[in-house]
Design a protein around this motif. Structure first.
Motif, PDB file in Angstrom:
ATOM      1  N   GLN A 112       0.839  -1.197   0.000  1.00 12.63           N
ATOM      2  CA  GLN A 112       0.000   0.000   0.000  1.00 12.63           C
ATOM      3  C   GLN A 112       0.872   1.245   0.000  1.00 12.63           C
ATOM      4  OE1 GLN A 112      -2.191   1.081   3.687  1.00 12.63           O
ATOM      5  NE2 GLN A 112      -4.009   0.915   2.399  1.00 12.63           N
ATOM      6  N   GLY A 113       0.488   2.226  -0.811  1.00 13.70           N
ATOM      7  CA  GLY A 113       1.223   3.485  -0.872  1.00 13.70           C
ATOM      8  C   GLY A 113       0.332   4.596  -1.356  1.00 13.70           C
ATOM      9  N   ASN A 114       0.938   5.696  -1.784  1.00 14.14           N
ATOM     10  CA  ASN A 114       0.165   6.820  -2.298  1.00 14.14           C
ATOM     11  C   ASN A 114      -0.617   6.452  -3.557  1.00 14.14           C
ATOM     12  OD1 ASN A 114       1.156   8.479  -0.248  1.00 14.14           O
ATOM     13  ND2 ASN A 114       2.954   9.077  -1.462  1.00 14.14           N
ATOM     14  N   PHE A 115      -0.177   5.420  -4.242  1.00 15.11           N
ATOM     15  CA  PHE A 115      -0.836   4.957  -5.468  1.00 15.11           C
ATOM     16  C   PHE A 115      -2.102   4.165  -5.178  1.00 15.11           C
ATOM     17  CE2 PHE A 115       2.292   1.886  -4.045  1.00 15.11           C
ATOM     18  CZ  PHE A 115       1.562   0.700  -4.015  1.00 15.11           C
ATOM     19  N   GLY A 116      -2.285   3.732  -3.922  1.00 15.49           N
ATOM     20  CA  GLY A 116      -3.383   2.855  -3.555  1.00 15.49           C
ATOM     21  C   GLY A 116      -2.836   1.582  -2.942  1.00 15.49           C
ATOM     22  N   ALA A 117      -3.536   0.464  -3.155  1.00 12.56           N
ATOM     23  CA  ALA A 117      -3.102  -0.823  -2.607  1.00 12.56           C
ATOM     24  C   ALA A 117      -3.259  -1.910  -3.661  1.00 12.56           C
ATOM     25  CB  ALA A 117      -3.910  -1.183  -1.367  1.00 12.56           C
ATOM     26  N   VAL A 118      -2.255  -2.788  -3.732  1.00 12.05           N
ATOM     27  CA  VAL A 118      -2.313  -3.973  -4.577  1.00 12.05           C
ATOM     28  C   VAL A 118      -2.213  -5.180  -3.653  1.00 12.05           C
ATOM     29  CG1 VAL A 118      -1.220  -5.287  -6.425  1.00 12.05           C
ATOM     30  CG2 VAL A 118      -1.283  -2.788  -6.547  1.00 12.05           C
ATOM     31  N   THR A 119      -3.216  -6.048  -3.703  1.00 10.68           N
ATOM     32  CA  THR A 119      -3.297  -7.170  -2.774  1.00 10.68           C
ATOM     33  C   THR A 119      -3.553  -8.466  -3.533  1.00 10.68           C
ATOM     34  OG1 THR A 119      -5.619  -6.530  -2.413  1.00 10.68           O
ATOM     35  CG2 THR A 119      -4.008  -5.858  -0.754  1.00 10.68           C
ATOM     36  N   LEU A 120      -3.120  -9.598  -2.945  1.00 11.31           N
ATOM     37  CA  LEU A 120      -3.277 -10.907  -3.560  1.00 11.31           C
ATOM     38  C   LEU A 120      -3.847 -11.878  -2.543  1.00 11.31           C
ATOM     39  CD1 LEU A 120      -0.374  -9.576  -4.664  1.00 11.31           C
ATOM     40  CD2 LEU A 120      -0.419 -11.646  -6.059  1.00 11.31           C
ATOM     41  N   GLY A 121      -4.833 -12.697  -2.987  1.00 12.18           N
ATOM     42  CA  GLY A 121      -5.424 -13.698  -2.107  1.00 12.18           C
ATOM     43  C   GLY A 121      -6.912 -13.826  -2.341  1.00 12.18           C
ATOM     44  N   ARG A 122      -7.633 -14.286  -1.321  1.00 16.18           N
ATOM     45  CA  ARG A 122      -9.101 -14.365  -1.358  1.00 16.18           C
ATOM     46  C   ARG A 122      -9.646 -13.009  -0.923  1.00 16.18           C
ATOM     47  NH1 ARG A 122     -13.694 -17.482  -1.341  1.00 16.18           N
ATOM     48  NH2 ARG A 122     -15.241 -17.076   0.290  1.00 16.18           N
ATOM     49  N   GLN A 123     -10.452 -12.384  -1.804  1.00 20.82           N
ATOM     50  CA  GLN A 123     -10.845 -11.003  -1.554  1.00 20.82           C
ATOM     51  C   GLN A 123     -12.279 -10.728  -1.982  1.00 20.82           C
ATOM     52  OE1 GLN A 123      -7.462  -8.140  -2.365  1.00 20.82           O
ATOM     53  NE2 GLN A 123      -6.756  -9.865  -3.600  1.00 20.82           N
ATOM     54  N   GLN A 124     -12.816  -9.630  -1.474  1.00 17.50           N
ATOM     55  CA  GLN A 124     -14.155  -9.200  -1.826  1.00 17.50           C
ATOM     56  C   GLN A 124     -14.166  -8.604  -3.236  1.00 17.50           C
ATOM     57  OE1 GLN A 124     -15.333  -7.962   2.781  1.00 17.50           O
ATOM     58  NE2 GLN A 124     -15.128  -6.399   1.216  1.00 17.50           N
ATOM     59  N   ASN A 153     -22.548 -10.070  -1.857  1.00 18.44           N
ATOM     60  CA  ASN A 153     -21.620 -10.532  -0.826  1.00 18.44           C
ATOM     61  C   ASN A 153     -20.537 -11.399  -1.469  1.00 18.44           C
ATOM     62  OD1 ASN A 153     -23.674 -10.980   2.183  1.00 18.44           O
ATOM     63  ND2 ASN A 153     -22.773  -9.176   1.283  1.00 18.44           N
ATOM     64  N   GLY A 154     -20.173 -11.100  -2.728  1.00 17.96           N
ATOM     65  CA  GLY A 154     -19.273 -11.955  -3.487  1.00 17.96           C
ATOM     66  C   GLY A 154     -17.812 -11.832  -3.092  1.00 17.96           C
ATOM     67  N   ARG A 155     -17.140 -12.962  -3.150  1.00 16.92           N
ATOM     68  CA  ARG A 155     -15.695 -13.021  -2.904  1.00 16.92           C
ATOM     69  C   ARG A 155     -15.059 -13.878  -3.996  1.00 16.92           C
ATOM     70  NH1 ARG A 155     -18.334 -13.794   1.998  1.00 16.92           N
ATOM     71  NH2 ARG A 155     -17.862 -12.251   3.609  1.00 16.92           N
ATOM     72  N   ALA A 156     -13.786 -13.627  -4.248  1.00 19.90           N
ATOM     73  CA  ALA A 156     -13.066 -14.376  -5.287  1.00 19.90           C
ATOM     74  C   ALA A 156     -11.754 -14.909  -4.731  1.00 19.90           C
ATOM     75  CB  ALA A 156     -12.802 -13.489  -6.498  1.00 19.90           C
ATOM     76  N   ASP A 157     -11.528 -16.211  -4.887  1.00 20.67           N
ATOM     77  CA  ASP A 157     -10.228 -16.808  -4.561  1.00 20.67           C
ATOM     78  C   ASP A 157      -9.210 -16.402  -5.624  1.00 20.67           C
ATOM     79  OD1 ASP A 157     -11.538 -18.152  -2.527  1.00 20.67           O
ATOM     80  OD2 ASP A 157     -11.749 -20.011  -3.662  1.00 20.67           O
ATOM     81  N   ASN A 158      -7.940 -16.609  -5.293  1.00 22.88           N
ATOM     82  CA  ASN A 158      -6.850 -16.470  -6.286  1.00 22.88           C
ATOM     83  C   ASN A 158      -6.903 -15.134  -7.013  1.00 22.88           C
ATOM     84  OD1 ASN A 158      -6.114 -19.364  -5.920  1.00 22.88           O
ATOM     85  ND2 ASN A 158      -8.064 -19.718  -6.953  1.00 22.88           N
ATOM     86  N   ALA A 159      -7.174 -14.060  -6.277  1.00 23.40           N
ATOM     87  CA  ALA A 159      -7.423 -12.764  -6.920  1.00 23.40           C
ATOM     88  C   ALA A 159      -6.302 -11.767  -6.661  1.00 23.40           C
ATOM     89  CB  ALA A 159      -8.740 -12.181  -6.408  1.00 23.40           C
ATOM     90  N   ILE A 160      -5.997 -10.994  -7.692  1.00 20.96           N
ATOM     91  CA  ILE A 160      -5.140  -9.822  -7.545  1.00 20.96           C
ATOM     92  C   ILE A 160      -6.048  -8.607  -7.677  1.00 20.96           C
ATOM     93  CG2 ILE A 160      -4.518  -9.942 -10.011  1.00 20.96           C
ATOM     94  CD1 ILE A 160      -1.850  -8.586  -9.197  1.00 20.96           C
ATOM     95  N   LYS A 161      -5.884  -7.642  -6.775  1.00 17.23           N
ATOM     96  CA  LYS A 161      -6.857  -6.553  -6.662  1.00 17.23           C
ATOM     97  C   LYS A 161      -6.146  -5.230  -6.453  1.00 17.23           C
ATOM     98  CE  LYS A 161     -10.830  -5.333  -3.687  1.00 17.23           C
ATOM     99  NZ  LYS A 161     -11.649  -5.842  -2.560  1.00 17.23           N
ATOM    100  N   TYR A 162      -6.697  -4.210  -7.093  1.00 15.00           N
ATOM    101  CA  TYR A 162      -6.218  -2.840  -6.882  1.00 15.00           C
ATOM    102  C   TYR A 162      -7.333  -2.024  -6.249  1.00 15.00           C
ATOM    103  CZ  TYR A 162      -5.144   2.041  -7.677  1.00 15.00           C
ATOM    104  OH  TYR A 162      -4.950   3.373  -7.491  1.00 15.00           O
ATOM    105  N   THR A 163      -6.995  -1.263  -5.199  1.00 14.77           N
ATOM    106  CA  THR A 163      -7.924  -0.345  -4.555  1.00 14.77           C
ATOM    107  C   THR A 163      -7.236   0.993  -4.387  1.00 14.77           C
ATOM    108  OG1 THR A 163      -8.902  -2.175  -3.298  1.00 14.77           O
ATOM    109  CG2 THR A 163      -9.423   0.059  -2.571  1.00 14.77           C
ATOM    110  N   GLY A 164      -7.839   2.038  -4.956  1.00 14.59           N
ATOM    111  CA  GLY A 164      -7.277   3.378  -4.832  1.00 14.59           C
ATOM    112  C   GLY A 164      -8.314   4.356  -4.327  1.00 14.59           C
ATOM    113  N   LYS A 165      -7.909   5.214  -3.383  1.00 15.53           N
ATOM    114  CA  LYS A 165      -8.799   6.248  -2.847  1.00 15.53           C
ATOM    115  C   LYS A 165      -8.108   7.596  -2.992  1.00 15.53           C
ATOM    116  CE  LYS A 165     -11.211   3.172   0.355  1.00 15.53           C
ATOM    117  NZ  LYS A 165     -11.668   2.926   1.743  1.00 15.53           N
ATOM    118  N   PHE A 166      -8.761   8.488  -3.735  1.00 17.65           N
ATOM    119  CA  PHE A 166      -8.193   9.794  -4.037  1.00 17.65           C
ATOM    120  C   PHE A 166      -9.263  10.856  -3.767  1.00 17.65           C
ATOM    121  CE2 PHE A 166      -6.641   6.501  -6.902  1.00 17.65           C
ATOM    122  CZ  PHE A 166      -5.281   6.492  -6.596  1.00 17.65           C
ATOM    123  N   GLY A 167      -9.209  11.431  -2.565  1.00 16.95           N
ATOM    124  CA  GLY A 167     -10.252  12.361  -2.177  1.00 16.95           C
ATOM    125  C   GLY A 167     -11.583  11.631  -2.084  1.00 16.95           C
ATOM    126  N   GLY A 168     -12.594  12.125  -2.796  1.00 16.67           N
ATOM    127  CA  GLY A 168     -13.899  11.483  -2.761  1.00 16.67           C
ATOM    128  C   GLY A 168     -14.056  10.330  -3.731  1.00 16.67           C
TER     129      GLY A 168
END
Length: 357
Positions: A112-124, A153-168
């Motif tokens: 996680q950084g100023n760019f957002g977050a990149v995560t790997l695993g079982r995720q929403q 309420n979906g989740r995905a195994d084996n997933a790579i995910k990007y989440t970014g929050k920039f102001g609103g």
């Protein structure tokens, strides 16, 4: 002897280095939630044709019960290593939820950084992340939008995910190599593939969001069949009140089995909340499903009262009514013949307790 001494010194140094690295962790948080109640509900599938009335204990009514570990490590220059391990369970039986998985709600690690977050695993999925904010009932396990369509309420195994929050603005994108413990088949990359994206924007009292989700069939024979969902939702707050509304489109080409046909449905919902006093929140919601290839179009109506004893403990009363016609099977806890006898209306009420820790 000298070689043995040098080897022991190297091992000791390595252990010391390992300990030094472990001490740089910024922290690990243990958290959780326990939700349980008593429900009275009719037309539950059973021995009689029209179903039976049941009085039962249900866990996870307003929120799924869970415990979890969340941690971060500061790597410097604004970069952090992060992880979450979150285990769902049924409080009434003590058994693991999500099919008996140890960490069935979430299990991932990333950066996680100023760019957002990149995560790997079982995720929403993006639908799960965003649309709790646009359902008056929070897309909770029962008596909510998730009972109309469990993909919220979906989740995905084996997933790579990007989440970014920039102001609103919030942006989400994910790609799963195989959902539901399926997929990752050599030579058949489409099997159980799942991907999606979402955008949400909040400014002042208004919030609006949209998301797309698509997954392929879970076997080689079904890998070219897909289920596609798109949704848009919004909420607006004014004073002690808040209104919600949304729409979800679905086209499923028959991902369930080789004999399944194309399914097309639209879901519409509308509702509101009113805070009577700081501790008491009243909620009402209506959900309508338009099955495009049949006239089995059910409604579901929900009223809820939630009273907070503190920031961590509240009690609630949920009252619901599902109106079915032409063989539809919309229940208060989910859609399908395991939740309500086909074509029968369903009335239910749950009184419960929720505690966060």
């Amino acid at each position: 002897m000298k070689k043995a001494f040098l080897a022991m010194t190297a091992i000791a140094a390595a252990c010391g280095a390992s300990g030094a690295f472990a001490q740089t962790a910024s922290g690990v948080t243990l958290y959780g939630l326990a939700d349980i109640g008593i429900e009275a509900i009719n037309h539950v599938p059973g021995n009689s044709t029209g179903g039976n009335t049941a009085v039962r204990m249900n866990a996870g009514n307003l929120s799924g019960s869970r415990w979890g570990l969340r941690g971060t490590e500061d790597l410097g220059n604004g970069l952090k290593a992060i992880f979450t391990l979150e285990s769902g369970f049924d409080l009434d039986t003590g058994m693991s939820a999500q099919g008996g998985r140890l960490f069935g709600r979430q299990a991932y690690a990333g950066l996680q950084g100023n760019f957002g977050a990149v995560t790997l695993g079982r995720q929403q999925t993006a639908l799960y992340d965003l649309f709790g904010a646009y359902d008056p009932m929070g897309a909770n396990p029962r008596y909510s939008l998730a009972a109309v369509d469990s993909a919220f309420n979906g989740r995905a195994d084996n997933a790579i995910k990007y989440t970014g929050k920039f102001g609103g603005l919030t942006a989400i994108g994910f790609y799963s190599f195989g959902r539901d413990n399926n997929g990752e088949v050599p030579g058949a990359a489409k099997v159980a593939r799942n991907y999606g994206l979402g955008l949400a924007y909040a400014a002042g009292n208004l919030s609006i969001g949209t998301a797309y989700d698509q997954y392929q069939g879970a076997t080689v024979a079904l890998q070219d069949r897909s289920a596609k969902r798109a949704a848009i939702g919004a909420s607006y707050a004014f004073g002690d009140a808040k209104v919600f509304g949304g729409f979800r489109w679905l086209r499923d080409d028959g991902t369930a089995s080789a004999t399944a046909t194309i399914t097309r449905t639209n879901v519409y919902w509308l509702g509101g909340q009113y805070r009577v006093m700081p501790a008491l929140l009243l909620t009402g919601a209506a959900y309508y499903t338009d099955n495009r290839n049949s006239s089995a179009d059910p409604w579901m109506f929900v009223l809820s009262a939630d009273y907070s004893f503190s920031k961590r403990t509240d009690v609630y009363l949920n009252i619901g009514y599902a109106k079915n016609k032409n063989g539809s099977t919309q229940g208060l806890s989910g859609s399908g013949s395991t939740f309500v006898a086909a074509g029968e209306n369903q009335t239910g009420a749950t009184i419960g307790l929720r505690h966060r820790f």
